[in-house]
Motif scaffolding. Structure first.
Motif, short mmCIF file in Angstrom:
data_model
loop_
_atom_site.label_atom_id
_atom_site.label_comp_id
_atom_site.label_asym_id
_atom_site.label_seq_id
_atom_site.Cartn_x
_atom_site.Cartn_y
_atom_site.Cartn_z
N GLU A 125 0.70 -1.21 0.11
CA GLU A 125 0.11 0.06 0.07
C GLU A 125 0.94 1.24 0.09
OE1 GLU A 125 -4.10 -1.46 2.42
OE2 GLU A 125 -2.22 -1.09 3.71
N ARG A 126 2.03 1.27 0.73
CA ARG A 126 2.94 2.26 0.76
C ARG A 126 3.49 2.51 -0.36
NH1 ARG A 126 3.73 0.31 6.10
NH2 ARG A 126 5.52 -0.88 5.43
N SER A 147 -8.88 6.00 5.65
CA SER A 147 -10.24 6.15 5.40
C SER A 147 -10.84 5.07 4.57
CB SER A 147 -10.54 7.64 4.84
OG SER A 147 -11.83 7.86 4.63
N LEU A 148 -10.45 4.62 3.61
CA LEU A 148 -10.88 3.48 3.14
C LEU A 148 -11.00 1.99 3.90
CD1 LEU A 148 -9.01 3.56 -0.34
CD2 LEU A 148 -11.31 4.54 0.43
N LYS A 149 -9.91 2.04 4.88
CA LYS A 149 -9.80 0.77 5.78
C LYS A 149 -10.97 1.10 6.71
CE LYS A 149 -5.29 -0.73 4.89
NZ LYS A 149 -4.09 -1.36 5.53
N ALA A 167 -3.75 -4.34 9.17
CA ALA A 167 -2.94 -5.27 8.40
C ALA A 167 -3.90 -6.57 7.62
CB ALA A 167 -1.73 -6.14 9.33
N GLU A 168 -4.98 -6.60 8.07
CA GLU A 168 -5.79 -7.53 7.33
C GLU A 168 -6.64 -6.93 6.19
OE1 GLU A 168 -7.09 -10.74 10.64
OE2 GLU A 168 -7.53 -8.67 11.34
N ALA A 169 -6.62 -5.75 6.00
CA ALA A 169 -7.05 -5.17 4.57
C ALA A 169 -6.07 -4.50 3.87
CB ALA A 169 -7.89 -4.05 5.10
N ASP A 170 -6.03 -4.95 2.65
CA ASP A 170 -5.08 -4.47 1.53
C ASP A 170 -6.00 -3.69 0.41
OD1 ASP A 170 -3.16 -3.92 -0.51
OD2 ASP A 170 -2.60 -5.92 -0.52
N LEU A 187 -9.24 -8.92 1.81
CA LEU A 187 -9.12 -9.10 3.02
C LEU A 187 -8.45 -10.21 3.46
CD1 LEU A 187 -12.78 -7.89 4.28
CD2 LEU A 187 -10.59 -6.54 4.30
N THR A 188 -7.51 -10.53 4.67
CA THR A 188 -6.84 -11.43 4.97
C THR A 188 -7.45 -11.89 6.41
OG1 THR A 188 -4.87 -10.98 3.60
CG2 THR A 188 -4.54 -12.66 5.22
N VAL A 189 -8.20 -12.81 6.83
CA VAL A 189 -8.53 -13.14 8.14
C VAL A 189 -8.07 -14.70 8.40
CG1 VAL A 189 -10.61 -11.89 7.87
CG2 VAL A 189 -10.66 -14.14 7.48
N ALA A 190 -8.32 -15.06 9.68
CA ALA A 190 -7.80 -16.38 10.07
C ALA A 190 -8.63 -17.36 9.36
CB ALA A 190 -8.04 -16.42 11.76
N PRO A 191 -8.07 -18.71 9.24
CA PRO A 191 -8.63 -19.60 8.46
C PRO A 191 -10.09 -19.92 8.97
CG PRO A 191 -6.30 -20.27 8.75
CD PRO A 191 -6.64 -19.03 9.62
N ASP A 192 -10.27 -19.83 10.35
CA ASP A 192 -11.72 -20.16 10.70
C ASP A 192 -12.43 -19.01 10.95
OD1 ASP A 192 -10.23 -18.87 12.83
OD2 ASP A 192 -11.00 -20.55 14.41
#
Length: 230
Positions: A125-126, A147-149, A167-170, A187-192
């Motif tokens: 993102e940077r 703001s988007l996040k 860090a879970e939103a790109d 979005l990157t979240v835990a497998p469960d």
């Protein structure tokens, strides 16, 4: 500013001035009884806007109390979001039969304070922010990504009750004109954790004006329902 970023199924209102008089319910007044004047004015004005939208949707006015994370608790059958920053307030609502979720956010079109960028963005993102700032220097891209996040989190949390970390939103903002555009995200979240596809299938919109950045995301009912993996 906000209405132009959202589909017709969403009723949205914004203002650059605060509500006059006491328009709060007693339960709401208790929430901000010890708050500073600025906080009370923000809290009051966004609820006044929200109840204007509720009336347009045929819903009777009720107290709009924050949950433990500060998210407004809407009446059954409604989804919505509220936001405020210095000089700007907005609220957006829709019937849950038409829209899964709404997120909106407003921020000053100014760079983030020193040290914040690294805490709220990913390296990729940077890299995007640097390239966009060179091409469109009138937009505070670091603040826009923040703001988007915030907008994504506001749409995501009421439906999933899963608390996302920055860090879970790109996010990837895409300019379409000098002062507006769209954004996509992963979005990157835990497998469960909750299924993310119902939200990431939708693109959001953003705009700038009067020194303000405004971002919005509305998820139509045609999107996938939230499901848990596993």
């Amino acid at each position: 500013m906000i209405a132009g970023l959202l589909p017709a199924a969403v009723t949205a209102y914004d203002t650059f001035t605060d509500a006059s008089g006491d328009v709060l319910f007693p339960e709401e007044r208790a929430v901000v009884a010890r708050a500073v004047d600025k906080r009370r004015r923000e809290f009051t004005t966004v609820r006044d806007l929200a109840r204007t939208a509720m009336a347009e949707l045929g819903v009777s006015p009720v107290p709009l109390l924050p949950d433990r994370r500060g998210a407004p608790q809407w009446p059954d059958g409604l989804v919505g979001s509220m936001t405020h920053c210095d000089g700007y307030r907005a609220a957006a609502l829709a019937r849950a039969a038409d829209v899964h979720a709404i997120g909106i956010d407003a921020e000053p079109n100014e760079p983030l304070p020193d040290g914040v960028l690294e805490a709220v963005t990913l390296p990729a993102e940077r890299t995007r922010i640097t390239a966009l700032a060179a091409a469109y220097p009138h937009v505070a891209w670091d603040r826009l990504v923040f703001s988007l996040k915030e907008t994504i989190f506001k749409a995501w949390y009421p439906r999933t009750r899963y608390e996302l970390d920055f860090a879970e939103a790109d996010v990837t903002p895409v300019p379409e004109a000098d002062s507006s555009g769209t954004f996509g995200f992963a979005l990157t979240v835990a497998p469960d954790g909750p299924d993310t596809r119902w939200l990431t299938a939708t693109r959001g919109r953003w705009t700038t004006g009067d020194g303000i950045l405004v971002t919005a995301l509305a998820v139509p009912r045609t999107a996938l329902p939230a499901q848990r993996r596993g």
